[in-house]
Design a protein around this motif. Sequence first.
Motif, PDB file in Angstrom:
ATOM      1  N   GLN A  83       0.558  -0.349  -1.836  1.00 49.99           N
ATOM      2  CA  GLN A  83      -0.358  -0.457  -2.974  1.00 49.99           C
ATOM      3  C   GLN A  83      -1.751   0.039  -2.615  1.00 49.99           C
ATOM      4  OE1 GLN A  83       2.350  -0.751  -4.670  1.00 49.99           O
ATOM      5  NE2 GLN A  83       1.276  -1.982  -6.205  1.00 49.99           N
ATOM      6  N   VAL A  84      -2.147  -0.140  -1.368  1.00 48.37           N
ATOM      7  CA  VAL A  84      -3.432   0.394  -0.918  1.00 48.37           C
ATOM      8  C   VAL A  84      -3.440   1.913  -1.033  1.00 48.37           C
ATOM      9  CG1 VAL A  84      -4.941   0.680   1.098  1.00 48.37           C
ATOM     10  CG2 VAL A  84      -3.923  -1.546   0.608  1.00 48.37           C
ATOM     11  N   PHE A  85      -2.340   2.562  -0.640  1.00 48.02           N
ATOM     12  CA  PHE A  85      -2.258   4.023  -0.735  1.00 48.02           C
ATOM     13  C   PHE A  85      -2.281   4.485  -2.195  1.00 48.02           C
ATOM     14  CE2 PHE A  85       0.433   3.583   3.325  1.00 48.02           C
ATOM     15  CZ  PHE A  85      -0.713   3.412   4.079  1.00 48.02           C
ATOM     16  N   LEU A  86      -1.598   3.742  -3.056  1.00 51.88           N
ATOM     17  CA  LEU A  86      -1.535   4.120  -4.456  1.00 51.88           C
ATOM     18  C   LEU A  86      -2.900   3.998  -5.130  1.00 51.88           C
ATOM     19  CD1 LEU A  86      -0.072   4.811  -7.095  1.00 51.88           C
ATOM     20  CD2 LEU A  86       0.547   2.387  -7.291  1.00 51.88           C
ATOM     21  N   TYR A  87      -3.455   2.793  -5.123  1.00 50.69           N
ATOM     22  CA  TYR A  87      -4.704   2.574  -5.850  1.00 50.69           C
ATOM     23  C   TYR A  87      -5.905   3.193  -5.138  1.00 50.69           C
ATOM     24  CZ  TYR A  87      -1.900  -0.632  -8.619  1.00 50.69           C
ATOM     25  OH  TYR A  87      -0.926  -1.172  -9.432  1.00 50.69           O
ATOM     26  N   GLY A  88      -5.851   3.236  -3.811  1.00 55.27           N
ATOM     27  CA  GLY A  88      -6.950   3.860  -3.077  1.00 55.27           C
ATOM     28  C   GLY A  88      -7.094   5.330  -3.409  1.00 55.27           C
ATOM     29  N   ASN A  89      -5.980   6.046  -3.471  1.00 59.99           N
ATOM     30  CA  ASN A  89      -6.055   7.472  -3.789  1.00 59.99           C
ATOM     31  C   ASN A  89      -6.389   7.716  -5.259  1.00 59.99           C
ATOM     32  OD1 ASN A  89      -5.494   9.069  -1.335  1.00 59.99           O
ATOM     33  ND2 ASN A  89      -3.587   7.912  -1.303  1.00 59.99           N
ATOM     34  N   LEU A  90      -5.963   6.817  -6.140  1.00 58.35           N
ATOM     35  CA  LEU A  90      -6.367   6.956  -7.545  1.00 58.35           C
ATOM     36  C   LEU A  90      -7.876   6.785  -7.707  1.00 58.35           C
ATOM     37  CD1 LEU A  90      -3.517   4.994  -9.402  1.00 58.35           C
ATOM     38  CD2 LEU A  90      -3.897   7.478  -9.387  1.00 58.35           C
ATOM     39  N   VAL A  91      -8.436   5.806  -6.994  1.00 57.41           N
ATOM     40  CA  VAL A  91      -9.889   5.607  -7.055  1.00 57.41           C
ATOM     41  C   VAL A  91     -10.613   6.817  -6.491  1.00 57.41           C
ATOM     42  CG1 VAL A  91     -11.787   4.246  -6.090  1.00 57.41           C
ATOM     43  CG2 VAL A  91      -9.773   3.094  -7.013  1.00 57.41           C
ATOM     44  N   ARG A  92     -10.113   7.363  -5.394  1.00 55.72           N
ATOM     45  CA  ARG A  92     -10.778   8.533  -4.797  1.00 55.72           C
ATOM     46  C   ARG A  92     -10.701   9.748  -5.715  1.00 55.72           C
ATOM     47  NH1 ARG A  92      -9.264   9.343   1.406  1.00 55.72           N
ATOM     48  NH2 ARG A  92      -7.111   9.046   0.700  1.00 55.72           N
ATOM     49  N   ALA A  93      -9.587   9.909  -6.401  1.00 58.62           N
ATOM     50  CA  ALA A  93      -9.481  11.026  -7.347  1.00 58.62           C
ATOM     51  C   ALA A  93     -10.537  10.905  -8.445  1.00 58.62           C
ATOM     52  CB  ALA A  93      -8.079  11.069  -7.947  1.00 58.62           C
ATOM     53  N   LEU A 127      -6.784   5.271   5.760  1.00 58.07           N
ATOM     54  CA  LEU A 127      -6.485   5.689   7.124  1.00 58.07           C
ATOM     55  C   LEU A 127      -6.074   4.513   8.002  1.00 58.07           C
ATOM     56  CD1 LEU A 127      -9.212   8.403   7.859  1.00 58.07           C
ATOM     57  CD2 LEU A 127      -6.817   8.719   7.230  1.00 58.07           C
ATOM     58  N   SER A 128      -6.760   3.382   7.852  1.00 53.23           N
ATOM     59  CA  SER A 128      -6.361   2.202   8.628  1.00 53.23           C
ATOM     60  C   SER A 128      -4.950   1.759   8.240  1.00 53.23           C
ATOM     61  CB  SER A 128      -7.351   1.062   8.402  1.00 53.23           C
ATOM     62  OG  SER A 128      -8.626   1.392   8.903  1.00 53.23           O
ATOM     63  N   GLY A 129      -4.643   1.817   6.951  1.00 52.57           N
ATOM     64  CA  GLY A 129      -3.318   1.439   6.495  1.00 52.57           C
ATOM     65  C   GLY A 129      -2.233   2.364   7.021  1.00 52.57           C
ATOM     66  N   LEU A 130      -2.515   3.661   7.098  1.00 48.49           N
ATOM     67  CA  LEU A 130      -1.543   4.608   7.627  1.00 48.49           C
ATOM     68  C   LEU A 130      -1.214   4.303   9.083  1.00 48.49           C
ATOM     69  CD1 LEU A 130      -2.923   7.904   6.059  1.00 48.49           C
ATOM     70  CD2 LEU A 130      -0.686   6.893   5.582  1.00 48.49           C
ATOM     71  N   SER A 131      -2.228   3.984   9.880  1.00 49.85           N
ATOM     72  CA  SER A 131      -1.992   3.653  11.287  1.00 49.85           C
ATOM     73  C   SER A 131      -1.247   2.325  11.418  1.00 49.85           C
ATOM     74  CB  SER A 131      -3.325   3.581  12.043  1.00 49.85           C
ATOM     75  OG  SER A 131      -3.952   4.842  12.076  1.00 49.85           O
ATOM     76  N   ALA A 132      -1.645   1.339  10.629  1.00 45.60           N
ATOM     77  CA  ALA A 132      -1.011   0.026  10.723  1.00 45.60           C
ATOM     78  C   ALA A 132       0.439   0.055  10.240  1.00 45.60           C
ATOM     79  CB  ALA A 132      -1.807  -0.997   9.913  1.00 45.60           C
ATOM     80  N   ALA A 133       0.760   0.958   9.306  1.00 43.22           N
ATOM     81  CA  ALA A 133       2.106   0.995   8.730  1.00 43.22           C
ATOM     82  C   ALA A 133       3.089   1.793   9.568  1.00 43.22           C
ATOM     83  CB  ALA A 133       2.044   1.591   7.319  1.00 43.22           C
ATOM     84  N   LEU A 134       2.603   2.633  10.465  1.00 42.33           N
ATOM     85  CA  LEU A 134       3.501   3.525  11.195  1.00 42.33           C
ATOM     86  C   LEU A 134       4.602   2.793  11.959  1.00 42.33           C
ATOM     87  CD1 LEU A 134       4.011   6.506  11.734  1.00 42.33           C
ATOM     88  CD2 LEU A 134       2.475   6.360  13.707  1.00 42.33           C
ATOM     89  N   PRO A 135       4.311   1.674  12.666  1.00 40.27           N
ATOM     90  CA  PRO A 135       5.411   0.977  13.358  1.00 40.27           C
ATOM     91  C   PRO A 135       6.469   0.396  12.430  1.00 40.27           C
ATOM     92  CG  PRO A 135       3.266   0.334  14.251  1.00 40.27           C
ATOM     93  CD  PRO A 135       3.006   1.094  12.984  1.00 40.27           C
ATOM     94  N   ARG A 136       6.192   0.360  11.116  1.00 40.02           N
ATOM     95  CA  ARG A 136       7.173  -0.177  10.170  1.00 40.02           C
ATOM     96  C   ARG A 136       8.233   0.850   9.783  1.00 40.02           C
ATOM     97  NH1 ARG A 136       6.221  -5.744   8.756  1.00 40.02           N
ATOM     98  NH2 ARG A 136       7.479  -5.221   6.941  1.00 40.02           N
ATOM     99  N   VAL A 137       7.998   2.126  10.098  1.00 39.43           N
ATOM    100  CA  VAL A 137       8.920   3.169   9.649  1.00 39.43           C
ATOM    101  C   VAL A 137       9.595   3.909  10.800  1.00 39.43           C
ATOM    102  CG1 VAL A 137       7.753   3.495   7.443  1.00 39.43           C
ATOM    103  CG2 VAL A 137       7.020   4.830   9.416  1.00 39.43           C
ATOM    104  N   VAL A 138       9.244   3.590  12.060  1.00 33.38           N
ATOM    105  CA  VAL A 138       9.939   4.159  13.219  1.00 33.38           C
ATOM    106  C   VAL A 138      10.230   3.024  14.200  1.00 33.38           C
ATOM    107  CG1 VAL A 138       8.866   6.425  12.986  1.00 33.38           C
ATOM    108  CG2 VAL A 138       7.780   4.708  14.436  1.00 33.38           C
ATOM    109  N   ASP A 139      11.193   3.250  15.090  1.00 30.21           N
ATOM    110  CA  ASP A 139      11.501   2.222  16.080  1.00 30.21           C
ATOM    111  C   ASP A 139      10.553   2.342  17.273  1.00 30.21           C
ATOM    112  OD1 ASP A 139      12.441   4.430  17.517  1.00 30.21           O
ATOM    113  OD2 ASP A 139      14.503   4.114  16.866  1.00 30.21           O
ATOM    114  N   ASP A 140      10.590   1.324  18.142  1.00 31.22           N
ATOM    115  CA  ASP A 140       9.680   1.280  19.287  1.00 31.22           C
ATOM    116  C   ASP A 140       9.876   2.463  20.227  1.00 31.22           C
ATOM    117  OD1 ASP A 140       8.626  -1.067  18.321  1.00 31.22           O
ATOM    118  OD2 ASP A 140       9.871  -2.368  19.598  1.00 31.22           O
ATOM    119  N   GLU A 141      11.090   2.925  20.350  1.00 34.97           N
ATOM    120  CA  GLU A 141      11.382   4.016  21.282  1.00 34.97           C
ATOM    121  C   GLU A 141      10.664   5.302  20.888  1.00 34.97           C
ATOM    122  OE1 GLU A 141      15.301   6.534  22.859  1.00 34.97           O
ATOM    123  OE2 GLU A 141      15.534   4.782  21.575  1.00 34.97           O
ATOM    124  N   ARG A 142      10.458   5.505  19.605  1.00 35.11           N
ATOM    125  CA  ARG A 142       9.862   6.751  19.124  1.00 35.11           C
ATOM    126  C   ARG A 142       8.412   6.570  18.666  1.00 35.11           C
ATOM    127  NH1 ARG A 142      15.128   6.398  17.834  1.00 35.11           N
ATOM    128  NH2 ARG A 142      16.467   8.160  18.378  1.00 35.11           N
TER     129      ARG A 142
END
Length: 420
Positions: A83-93, A127-142
């Motif tokens: 939701q941060v990505f959705l509404y944040g980018n709408l506000v920036r637009a 940007l903070s959300g993108l970094s914080a979310a990355l471990p949620r979409v890949v495993d620890d090995e990668r």
Amino acid sequence: MAVVRDLRVLLRFQGFRRLLAVRLLSQGADGVYQVALAAYVVFSPEKQTSATAIASAMAVLLLPYSLVGPFAGVLLDRWRRRQVFLYGNLVRAAMASATAVLMVSHVPDWLFYVSALCVTAVNRFVLSGLSAALPRVVDDERLVIANSLSPTAGTLAATAGGGLAFVVRLVFADSDAAVVLLGAALYLCAAMASLRMSPELLGPDVELVQQSLSTALSGTARDLVAGVRHLASPPRRQAARALATMTLMRFCYGALLVMLLMLCRYEFSSDTDDGLALLGLALGISGAGFFAAAVLTPWAAGRLSPGRWIAVCAVTAAILEPALGLPFAVAPMLAASFVLGLTTQGAKIATDTIVQSSVDDGFRGRIFSVYDVLFNVAFVGAAAVAALMLPPDGRSVVLVVTVAVIYGVVGAIMVRFERQ
């Protein structure tokens, strides 16, 4: 190439693909928007820009992050990151469109800066959300590979966005407002891309989410203290050291960027359009350095450890930065842009990996927000120092040598800690 193989592996993760799309569109829009601001503030023919003016502009646009950043971290540990990505980018637009209107309306500069500030302030959440979310979409090995490729791909997207901005300025008769509108369109596309992910995919975990905004804000100080204690605990002291050294390297990069702006504006060319084109070329070459860092860092960090790789990057910059910078000529300065892109991004990838692997998921949002605050304070501080040291044409031996010494100290400190 190994980087192509690694990217193919990561792209098999559906969540990673969709998160990467949001990153590319968001940071591509950032590149477009930043070039428009630079062209309007620094390279407008009617403006006699000084290093002090550049430092003031950076302070107006970046220092408020020191206030927004901590709140961003606490909220990112409660709000659904999708939701941060959705509404944040709408506000920036919307705000970027307002900035374009102000550019053609000849309003006072402070009103323009307020509008630009609104766009860049929201950027902290994204940007903070993108970094914080990355471990949620890949495993620890990668995770190391993802940290190499994803932020670097975003940086390359920002570089490509900057190049696209130059093309738009040529097509629309140097219209910075048209460039800003292009950025607004890309922000809107990023918001639409985030809808391809479910709201729960990127976390944080349900038990950590507090729906009440007042509850979240009232607990900000307590949560930040808890985050700092988490970072200072023995298992995470390596992350604290990496953040400190990366902050110093960011200071060096910021000081040299202000010097490059002044050299392109006054020393390397007497024409503002040529100076802006040369700046774009330098930033593009720096982007190639970012790509090289993405290729080298997984291998180097795996062989040496992320901490030792940070030390190698700092020492390399300490040696090559004065060798290439002191001639104050175009070709060596372009080579220095590549070296600094490589070393800065290589150190950042390693730092991101150390922080993400050391910090618990419930704390990642606030820690990465503190990370961003340190980055921006260092950048503004570097601009202020550069404003005091730079002459009108941008040639400063003292600044080049001072930055080299800081790089050397950072490298020595990291070597000492890694030996321990």
